[in-house]
Design a protein around this motif. Structure first.
Motif, short mmCIF file in Angstrom:
data_model
loop_
_atom_site.label_atom_id
_atom_site.label_comp_id
_atom_site.label_asym_id
_atom_site.label_seq_id
_atom_site.Cartn_x
_atom_site.Cartn_y
_atom_site.Cartn_z
N LEU A 1 0.66 -1.03 -0.12
CA LEU A 1 0.13 -0.25 -0.27
C LEU A 1 1.05 1.92 0.15
O LEU A 1 1.85 0.63 0.75
N ALA A 2 1.12 2.04 -0.88
CA ALA A 2 1.67 3.07 -0.45
C ALA A 2 0.19 4.50 -0.73
O ALA A 2 -0.17 4.40 -1.10
N MET B 1 -3.69 9.14 -4.28
CA MET B 1 -2.34 8.91 -4.58
C MET B 1 -3.01 8.52 -6.47
O MET B 1 -2.33 8.26 -7.47
N GLY B 2 -4.47 9.35 -5.98
CA GLY B 2 -5.58 8.22 -7.76
C GLY B 2 -4.57 8.89 -8.92
O GLY B 2 -4.55 8.64 -9.70
N VAL C 1 -6.29 1.71 -7.30
CA VAL C 1 -6.86 3.35 -6.32
C VAL C 1 -7.30 2.15 -4.85
O VAL C 1 -8.31 2.11 -5.45
N ILE C 2 -7.17 2.79 -4.21
CA ILE C 2 -8.48 1.72 -3.15
C ILE C 2 -9.08 2.99 -3.02
O ILE C 2 -9.41 3.97 -3.26
N MET D 1 -14.64 5.10 0.01
CA MET D 1 -15.45 4.37 1.27
C MET D 1 -14.38 3.42 1.47
O MET D 1 -14.88 3.41 2.88
N ASP D 2 -14.04 2.41 1.28
CA ASP D 2 -13.32 0.78 1.82
C ASP D 2 -11.97 2.04 2.41
O ASP D 2 -11.48 1.71 4.55
N TYR D 3 -11.12 2.89 2.55
CA TYR D 3 -10.07 3.19 2.80
C TYR D 3 -10.70 4.33 3.75
O TYR D 3 -10.06 4.57 5.24
N GLY D 4 -11.50 5.10 3.88
CA GLY D 4 -12.31 5.93 4.66
C GLY D 4 -12.60 5.51 5.98
O GLY D 4 -12.40 5.73 7.11
#
Length: 101
Positions: A7-8, A58-59, A77-78, A81-84
Motif C-alpha cells: 500500500l502506498a 494518490m489516484g 487505487v483503493i 469508502m473502504d479506505y475511509g
C-alpha cells in the motif's frame, strides 16, 4: 506461495493503519500474506510485490506508478469508502481478487 501486497500513500502513515486491519483480516481467514505500507518516494525499496494499492489521495499517480513498475504488477487505487472506513477485509479481498485475475 505467500503474496505480497504493498500500500502506498503520500507519506505512508494513513496506509499503515489500514495495513494492520488487513493483517487482522488475513489472520482471521488463515491467509498467508505480507502487507507493507510506504510513502510514494519509497516505493522502489519495497518491490517486488504482487500488487500495489494506492491511497485515494494518490489516484493522480496511478499511471506514473504503473509505468515505474511495469505491466507485471497490478496497480490500483483503493476505494475511497473502504479506505475511509479502514475496512481491511474489503481492501484485502480486492487485492487478492486482482492478484489472481
Amino acid at each position: 506461495m505467500t503474496k505480497k501486497i504493498l500500500l502506498a500513500c503520500a507519506g505512508g502513515f494513513s496506509t499503515s493503519m489500514l495495513v494492520e486491519k488487513m493483517k487482522e483480516s488475513a489472520l482471521d481467514k488463515g491467509i498467508e500474506v505480507v502487507i507493507d505500507a510506504c510513502g510514494e518516494g519509497d516505493l522502489e525499496n519495497y518491490l517486488p510485490a504482487d500488487i500495489i494499492m494506492l491511497g485515494p489521495q494518490m489516484g493522480h499517480a496511478e499511471d506514473s506508478v504503473r509505468e515505474k513498475v511495469g505491466e507485471n504488477i497490478p496497480v490500483t487505487v483503493i476505494n475511497m469508502m473502504d479506505y475511509g472506513m479502514m475496512d481491511g477485509e474489503k481492501v484485502l479481498n480486492t487485492a487478492l481478487h486482482l492478484i489472481t485475475k
